[in-house]
Design an enzyme around this catalytic site. Structure first.
Site, PDB file in Angstrom:
ATOM      1  N   GLU A  92      23.652   8.009   8.963  1.00  0.00           N
ATOM      2  CA  GLU A  92      22.794   8.563  10.012  1.00  0.00           C
ATOM      3  C   GLU A  92      22.200   9.899   9.585  1.00  0.00           C
ATOM      4  O   GLU A  92      21.091  10.250   9.997  1.00  0.00           O
ATOM      5  CB  GLU A  92      23.581   8.698  11.315  1.00  0.00           C
ATOM      6  CG  GLU A  92      23.885   7.359  11.969  1.00  0.00           C
ATOM      7  CD  GLU A  92      24.641   7.494  13.267  1.00  0.00           C
ATOM      8  OE1 GLU A  92      24.126   7.089  14.328  1.00  0.00           O
ATOM      9  OE2 GLU A  92      25.793   7.999  13.235  1.00  0.00           O
ATOM     10  N   ASP A 108      25.830  16.934  16.150  1.00  0.00           N
ATOM     11  CA  ASP A 108      25.104  15.690  15.821  1.00  0.00           C
ATOM     12  C   ASP A 108      23.591  15.760  16.011  1.00  0.00           C
ATOM     13  O   ASP A 108      22.946  14.733  16.249  1.00  0.00           O
ATOM     14  CB  ASP A 108      25.635  14.530  16.684  1.00  0.00           C
ATOM     15  CG  ASP A 108      27.110  14.253  16.481  1.00  0.00           C
ATOM     16  OD1 ASP A 108      27.696  14.814  15.540  1.00  0.00           O
ATOM     17  OD2 ASP A 108      27.675  13.469  17.257  1.00  0.00           O
ATOM     18  N   GLU A 131      30.925  12.613  10.147  1.00  0.00           N
ATOM     19  CA  GLU A 131      31.435  11.243  10.133  1.00  0.00           C
ATOM     20  C   GLU A 131      30.458  10.318   9.418  1.00  0.00           C
ATOM     21  O   GLU A 131      30.763   9.753   8.373  1.00  0.00           O
ATOM     22  CB  GLU A 131      31.661  10.783  11.578  1.00  0.00           C
ATOM     23  CG  GLU A 131      32.350   9.444  11.731  1.00  0.00           C
ATOM     24  CD  GLU A 131      32.646   9.157  13.194  1.00  0.00           C
ATOM     25  OE1 GLU A 131      33.815   8.925  13.521  1.00  0.00           O
ATOM     26  OE2 GLU A 131      31.685   9.170  14.011  1.00  0.00           O
TER      27      GLU A 131
END
Length: 775
Positions: free
Chosen positions: A573, A493, A569
């Protein structure tokens, strides 16, 4: 501040209707800019010291010095005035794996990929499969297995099953060797595995209908080809350079060789050939009519491939090839949508391989050019905020700004802290747009106090640190705990976390140029962690850590072995990360960074719309899955899952929200298909009746509803008692009041038709975007 609100609001509306403070401010800044440029030119003439800029046709804002050419020319190597790039303090992580067992020694001196399409080959024993379209590939016990995967679908998930249809090895290799391969080279479009201790090299090129294996050195090697099924027939041609394998699974494979390959059966599942030297190519035959096509292109094989972001909103693929003849590869649906067919390519429309990403179609060419519509990064809304909402937004801004002082950030998580500072930065930009500057000083002070400690190392609870082993940022907490900061310490991430920080830094640098100058090198180092283009050995960070230049979207999963490969996911973002980098470029007048960020954001948006946004009847996924889902929860290389990491499939409000947050001007581009947004909200709204639904998740559903029904969404938003930790009432009102009636058919019309509804007239900054240098 609240005490003064009443008398302030009484005059706000008249002020904002009859005056245009933003235009007035822009005019004042242009005038000041011209005078400062004149003074700067005079100073340059006097001192005879030329100042270099990222682009000769675009100058940075007058209060920020030009970016050194060494920064923009290499993209995110972030060198300043010839000095070494800034690096955060080093750390010896206790949780990161050692990369040396599976990478060839000559690769270890450079930063290594951590989120790549072949990552499983570099983790633990390297024996988990990876999806190298159109095959699942597995390396184990000094052998290479390929599978043309079968597909299993339910209303909740879709996945492809690995079965070792064919396995290539050299019988002389020792089964006891724990190391099955070495990664001898890799690039954007391929990875090469050397099977050890055998002398076989495997060229795994993405989109190749062939798997190519070559012997190494001058000495011949014994070969074996095995199957988990059984060979019903093995039919060679007269020269033994082509074999046709019929398996009891109903599959047919073709085997091509550069010289005679005399395969002999050893039982029903094994073929052996002694003393072969040369190249062997294996291909699944989906349809008997494809055989002449595979025959024609079997003699030309790619050994590597490079993707170049040569110009804004364009990516070019170039493959190195050997053998003779033309090069045949396969394109996924987004490739086909963007492929410039005027650049010497031939598309074989009827030559297709099935894939979880849609049909892969044959393309004949040594290079491809993919072009997308431009995405113009903007600080403010596309269409502008309705003046009817200025007073209400100003009231919300006062309350939200006061909350910054009364409720300082308590978390030490890099993710949630980043969301908090980005949320605050939104307040300043909203205040700019509605002409209510009163709150901006408080927001600016909050951002300085909150962001600076993460850059100068004075934040006690956590820190960004540099890992030399793989070449990238980790956090202090993540360096000792692989689960801390959602796995940031093992390179999970990164674009999510850093994207939020970069957004806040971009805004603060816009508000406070002197602060921006001071911490520019820190900001560039953070961007470089996931946006470096350099392939040089002395680079500090891996090339495009998260972004996959073949799939045209990012992967969030880092150094964790997954049976289904990498995953992502939240597409929104990911878009935020590249959009924020483009805004940082705007703050520093760096057209090069604007170009890179805008280009990657544009591709990420298209990929999200292609694979994450599910439309019933479209045909991308099976009917059962498409009927029950409007967004994919977690998209894996080899799987589509309706669940989230943190929520089950039934929590549809979370599934919608995680594909929307953070709510920004760029969100309008991501969700410009109004017909899809209607279906998405219709699908998610019933979930809000479930007990315990969070107010923050409701807000994102209402934000999407506001795309086509502003009044209904506004009423529901005003009734909310809370918001997501990266969102606010001010931001929700800004979004809803900037939803106008400018809808043509099922598409949102934005100011100047930006973002691909029709091709825009680029603004002056985009017109000056330079050619992107990646070496």
């Amino acid at each position: 501040m609240l005490k003064e609100l009443g008398k302030r609001l009484s005059s706000i509306k008249a002020h904002i209707i009859f005056k245009n403070p933003i235009a007035k401010e822009k005019k004042r800044r242009r005038s000041r800019s011209r005078s400062r440029r004149r003074r700067r030119r005079q100073q340059q003439t006097e001192t005879q010291i030329p100042i270099q800029t990222p682009s000769s046709s675009a100058r940075p804002p007058p209060s920020i010095p030009p970016i050194p050419a060494s920064i923009s020319s290499t993209t995110m190597t972030h060198r300043h005035d010839g000095h070494k790039p800034f690096l955060f303090p080093g750390v010896q992580s206790t949780v990161l794996p050692d990369p040396s067992p599976l990478f060839s020694p000559q690769l270890l001196s450079s930063p290594l990929p951590t989120n790549s399409f072949f990552q499983n080959f570099a983790l633990k024993n390297g024996d988990q499969p990876e999806y190298i379209h159109p095959y699942l590939i597995k390396s184990s016990s000094s052998s290479l297995s390929l599978s043309f995967p079968s597909r299993f679908a339910t209303p909740s998930f879709i996945y492809q099953t690995f079965v070792p249809d064919l396995t290539v090895s050299s019988p002389s290799a020792s089964d006891a060797n724990p190391k099955s391969h070495l990664i001898s080279s890799f690039d954007d479009l391929s990875v090469t595995l050397d099977l050890v201790p055998s002398s076989l090299r495997c060229f795994l090129v993405r989109g190749s209908p062939f798997v190519t294996v070559s012997t190494l050195g001058s000495s011949p090697a014994d070969l074996s080809i095995a199957t988990i099924h059984a060979f019903l027939s093995v039919a060679p041609n007269a020269s033994f350079t082509k074999h046709r394998f019929e398996l009891n699974s109903g599959q047919t494979f073709l085997c091509y060789s550069s010289g005679p390959l005399r395969l002999a059966p050893s039982g029903v599942s094994l073929l052996t050939a002694p003393a072969f030297s040369g190249v062997v190519r294996l291909a699944f035959l989906p349809d008997p009519s494809y055989e002449p096509v595979l025959d024609r292109f079997s003699s030309c094989y790619p050994v590597s491939g490079a993707a170049s972001l040569a110009r804004p909103f364009c990516v070019e693929y170039n493959w190195a090839k050997e053998g003779w003849g033309e090069l045949l590869l396969l394109a996924h649906p987004l490739h086909l949508r963007l492929l410039d067919r005027a650049c010497g390519v031939t598309v074989l429309e009827d030559f297709k391989y099935r894939s979880i990403d849609g049909d892969l179609v044959g393309v004949v060419a040594d290079s491809w050019v993919l072009r997308t519509d431009p995405v113009s990064p903007t600080w403010h809304s596309m269409k502008g905020v309705s003046e009817d909402g200025f007073a209400e937004i100003a009231s919300a801004l006062c309350k939200d700004a006061d909350g910054l002082c009364s409720a300082p950030i308590a978390t030490t998580s890099s993710y949630f802290y980043g969301k908090a500072v980005a949320r605050a930065a939104r307040l300043a930009l909203i205040a700019e747009e509605v002409g209510f500057p009163d709150v901006i000083p408080a927001v600016r002070q909050f951002l300085k106090a909150s962001v600076t400690p993460w850059l100068d190392g004075s934040f006690g609870g956590n820190a960004f640190l540099y890992d030399h082993k793989w070449g990238g940022l980790v956090t202090k907490q993540g360096s000792v705990d692989s689960g801390a900061d959602f796995g940031f310490g093992i390179f999970n991430d990164h674009h999510y976390h850093l994207g939020y920080f970069i957004y806040a830094i971009a805004v603060l640098s816009k508000l406070d140029p002197s602060w921006g100058r001071k911490y520019m090198s820190h900001a560039y180092s953070m961007v470089a962690d996931f946006m470096t283009l350099s392939r040089k050995q002395d680079a500090s960070y891996a090339r495009l850590r998260c972004f996959d230049l073949w799939k045209l979207h990012s992967w969030a999963g880092g150094l964790t072995e997954f049976a289904d490969g990498r995953n992502q996911e939240s597409t929104s973002e990911a878009v935020n990360a590249y959009y924020s980098a483009a805004l940082l470029g705007l703050s520093f007048g760096d057209t090069h960074l604007v170009s890179i960020g805008s280009t990657l954001a544009a591709f990420e948006i298209l990929a999200a719309q292609t694979w994450w946004h599910v439309r019933e009847g479209e045909g991308m996924y099976e009917d059962d899955f498409s009927r029950e889902n409007r967004v994919v929860g977690v998209l894996w290389a080899n799987k589509r899952d309706s669940g989230l990491w943190f929520a089950p499939p039934e929590w549809k409000e979370c599934r919608l929200g995680i594909q929307v947050l953070p709510l920004l001007p760029i969100t309008e581009v991501l969700f410009q298909d109004v017909a899809f947004v209607r279906e998405l909200v219709k699908w998610a709204l019933p979930a809000l009746a479930r007990e315990g639904v969070g107010e923050g998740w409701k807000g994102f559903v209402y934000a999407m509803e506001g795309v086509y029904d502003k009044e209904s969404a506004m009423e529901k938003t005003r009734a909310l008692s809370g918001f997501d930790d990266g969102n606010s009432l001010s931001n929700m009102l800004w979004w809803l009041y900037s939803r106008g009636e400018d809808v043509e058919g099922d598409k949102i019309l934005t100011r100047n038709h930006v973002f691909g509804v029709t091709r825009p007239e680029p603004d002056r900054l985009l017109q000056s975007m330079p050619v992107i240098k990646s070496n």
